[in-house]
Motif scaffolding. Structure first.
Motif, mmCIF file in Angstrom:
data_model
loop_
_atom_site.group_PDB
_atom_site.id
_atom_site.type_symbol
_atom_site.label_atom_id
_atom_site.label_comp_id
_atom_site.label_asym_id
_atom_site.label_seq_id
_atom_site.Cartn_x
_atom_site.Cartn_y
_atom_site.Cartn_z
ATOM 1 N N ILE A 122 -9.081 -47.340 41.394
ATOM 2 C CA ILE A 122 -9.423 -46.754 40.197
ATOM 3 C C ILE A 122 -10.637 -45.998 40.360
ATOM 4 O O ILE A 122 -11.685 -46.481 41.154
ATOM 5 C CB ILE A 122 -9.566 -47.745 38.887
ATOM 6 N N ARG A 123 -10.672 -44.749 39.997
ATOM 7 C CA ARG A 123 -12.052 -44.040 39.986
ATOM 8 C C ARG A 123 -13.164 -44.838 39.481
ATOM 9 O O ARG A 123 -12.990 -45.855 38.578
ATOM 10 C CB ARG A 123 -12.016 -42.842 39.328
ATOM 11 N N HIS A 124 -14.174 -44.729 40.104
ATOM 12 C CA HIS A 124 -15.514 -45.779 39.721
ATOM 13 C C HIS A 124 -16.222 -45.295 38.320
ATOM 14 O O HIS A 124 -16.725 -46.370 37.800
ATOM 15 C CB HIS A 124 -16.455 -45.653 40.961
ATOM 16 N N GLU A 125 -15.904 -44.044 38.050
ATOM 17 C CA GLU A 125 -16.733 -43.927 36.905
ATOM 18 C C GLU A 125 -16.371 -44.606 35.422
ATOM 19 O O GLU A 125 -17.188 -45.180 34.819
ATOM 20 C CB GLU A 125 -16.616 -42.320 36.376
ATOM 21 N N PRO A 126 -15.101 -44.885 35.283
ATOM 22 C CA PRO A 126 -14.627 -45.678 34.115
ATOM 23 C C PRO A 126 -15.093 -47.133 34.085
ATOM 24 O O PRO A 126 -15.360 -47.813 33.335
ATOM 25 C CB PRO A 126 -13.130 -45.353 34.097
ATOM 26 N N LEU A 127 -15.037 -47.529 35.590
ATOM 27 C CA LEU A 127 -15.175 -48.886 35.826
ATOM 28 C C LEU A 127 -16.683 -49.158 35.483
ATOM 29 O O LEU A 127 -17.168 -50.373 34.893
ATOM 30 C CB LEU A 127 -15.002 -49.275 37.119
ATOM 31 N N GLU A 128 -17.596 -48.401 35.788
ATOM 32 C CA GLU A 128 -19.200 -48.512 35.877
ATOM 33 C C GLU A 128 -19.351 -48.367 34.192
ATOM 34 O O GLU A 128 -20.287 -49.133 33.839
ATOM 35 C CB GLU A 128 -19.767 -47.391 36.558
ATOM 36 N N ARG A 129 -18.613 -47.488 33.529
ATOM 37 C CA ARG A 129 -18.827 -47.478 31.961
ATOM 38 C C ARG A 129 -18.576 -48.763 31.587
ATOM 39 O O ARG A 129 -19.203 -49.303 30.536
ATOM 40 C CB ARG A 129 -18.047 -46.117 31.620
ATOM 41 N N ILE A 130 -17.626 -49.296 31.602
ATOM 42 C CA ILE A 130 -17.183 -50.492 31.169
ATOM 43 C C ILE A 130 -18.051 -51.732 31.536
ATOM 44 O O ILE A 130 -18.605 -52.674 30.621
ATOM 45 C CB ILE A 130 -15.711 -51.136 31.364
ATOM 46 N N THR A 131 -18.327 -51.732 32.648
ATOM 47 C CA THR A 131 -19.420 -52.573 33.106
ATOM 48 C C THR A 131 -20.774 -52.537 32.417
ATOM 49 O O THR A 131 -21.481 -53.414 31.826
ATOM 50 C CB THR A 131 -19.964 -52.508 34.629
ATOM 51 N N ASP A 132 -21.248 -51.162 32.198
ATOM 52 C CA ASP A 132 -22.358 -50.906 31.564
ATOM 53 C C ASP A 132 -22.390 -51.395 30.099
ATOM 54 O O ASP A 132 -23.460 -52.113 29.592
ATOM 55 C CB ASP A 132 -22.842 -49.248 31.622
ATOM 56 N N ILE A 133 -21.240 -51.066 29.380
ATOM 57 C CA ILE A 133 -21.363 -51.469 28.090
ATOM 58 C C ILE A 133 -21.218 -53.038 27.889
ATOM 59 O O ILE A 133 -21.997 -53.657 27.021
ATOM 60 C CB ILE A 133 -20.006 -50.815 27.187
ATOM 61 N N SER A 134 -20.325 -53.534 28.702
ATOM 62 C CA SER A 134 -20.152 -55.085 28.588
ATOM 63 C C SER A 134 -21.074 -55.977 28.996
ATOM 64 O O SER A 134 -21.286 -56.856 28.300
ATOM 65 C CB SER A 134 -18.806 -55.364 29.421
ATOM 66 N N SER A 135 -22.095 -55.358 29.792
ATOM 67 C CA SER A 135 -23.357 -56.255 30.185
ATOM 68 C C SER A 135 -24.280 -56.276 28.957
ATOM 69 O O SER A 135 -25.093 -57.258 29.079
ATOM 70 C CB SER A 135 -24.068 -55.337 31.311
ATOM 71 N N ARG A 136 -24.302 -55.388 28.041
ATOM 72 C CA ARG A 136 -25.237 -55.594 26.884
ATOM 73 C C ARG A 136 -24.506 -56.250 25.712
ATOM 74 O O ARG A 136 -25.510 -56.692 24.902
ATOM 75 C CB ARG A 136 -25.471 -53.829 26.441
ATOM 76 N N LEU A 137 -23.544 -56.452 25.795
ATOM 77 C CA LEU A 137 -22.905 -57.307 24.512
ATOM 78 C C LEU A 137 -23.274 -58.682 24.227
ATOM 79 O O LEU A 137 -23.926 -59.036 22.799
ATOM 80 C CB LEU A 137 -21.493 -57.332 24.580
ATOM 81 N N GLU A 138 -23.521 -59.542 25.327
ATOM 82 C CA GLU A 138 -23.891 -60.551 24.862
ATOM 83 C C GLU A 138 -25.354 -60.918 24.319
ATOM 84 O O GLU A 138 -25.853 -61.394 23.513
ATOM 85 C CB GLU A 138 -23.989 -61.704 26.243
ATOM 86 N N TYR A 139 -26.080 -60.011 24.897
ATOM 87 C CA TYR A 139 -27.533 -59.917 24.416
ATOM 88 C C TYR A 139 -27.670 -59.233 23.025
ATOM 89 O O TYR A 139 -28.578 -59.561 22.277
ATOM 90 C CB TYR A 139 -28.590 -59.220 25.514
#
Length: 126
Positions: free
Chosen positions: A73-90
């Motif tokens: 899979i292209r990296h851009e959508p994966l990085e976007r999901i990683t970016d958003i999901s890393s903030r949720l817990e905090y």
């Protein structure tokens, strides 16, 4: 006849990999949207500790799945999901409910788009 067997093996290999990637995307879509829906319900009801735990659980699940998806899979959508999901817990830990709900909603859209873009439909192939 010598070329027929390698051609059949190659076609079966390509079809097998295609089916595997579709199943992996579908499984992540179903499990991920379920976790995010539960996270939103917990955040709306004010149970931010449970929401933080669900956000951590989603990120762990995503981190494992992403390592396999990065191959096809292209990296851009994966990085976007990683970016958003890393903030949720905090966001849940620091009691920022509005941002938590907004980011969770955006993440649900990203996960849905990731799944929809990987479906073997004519609009995705053109």
């Amino acid at each position: 006849m010598k070329r027929l067997y390698p051609a059949i093996i190659l076609i079966v290999l390509i079809l097998g990999l295609s089916v595997f990637t579709q199943l992996q995307c579908r499984r992540f879509y179903q499990e991920g949207t379920q976790l995010l829906s539960e996270l939103m319900q917990q955040a709306k009801s004010g149970h931010l500790e449970e929401a933080a735990a669900l956000a951590g659980q989603f990120y762990d699940h995503w981190d494992q799945t992403k390592n396999a998806m990065v191959w096809y899979i292209r990296h851009e959508p994966l990085e976007r999901i990683t970016d958003i999901s890393s903030r949720l817990e905090y966001l849940a830990i620091y009691d920022d409910r509005a941002q938590l709900l907004a980011q969770t909603n955006e993440l649900m859209i990203c996960v849905r788009e990731l799944y929809d873009n990987e479906l073997p439909l004519l609009r995705n192939l053109v």
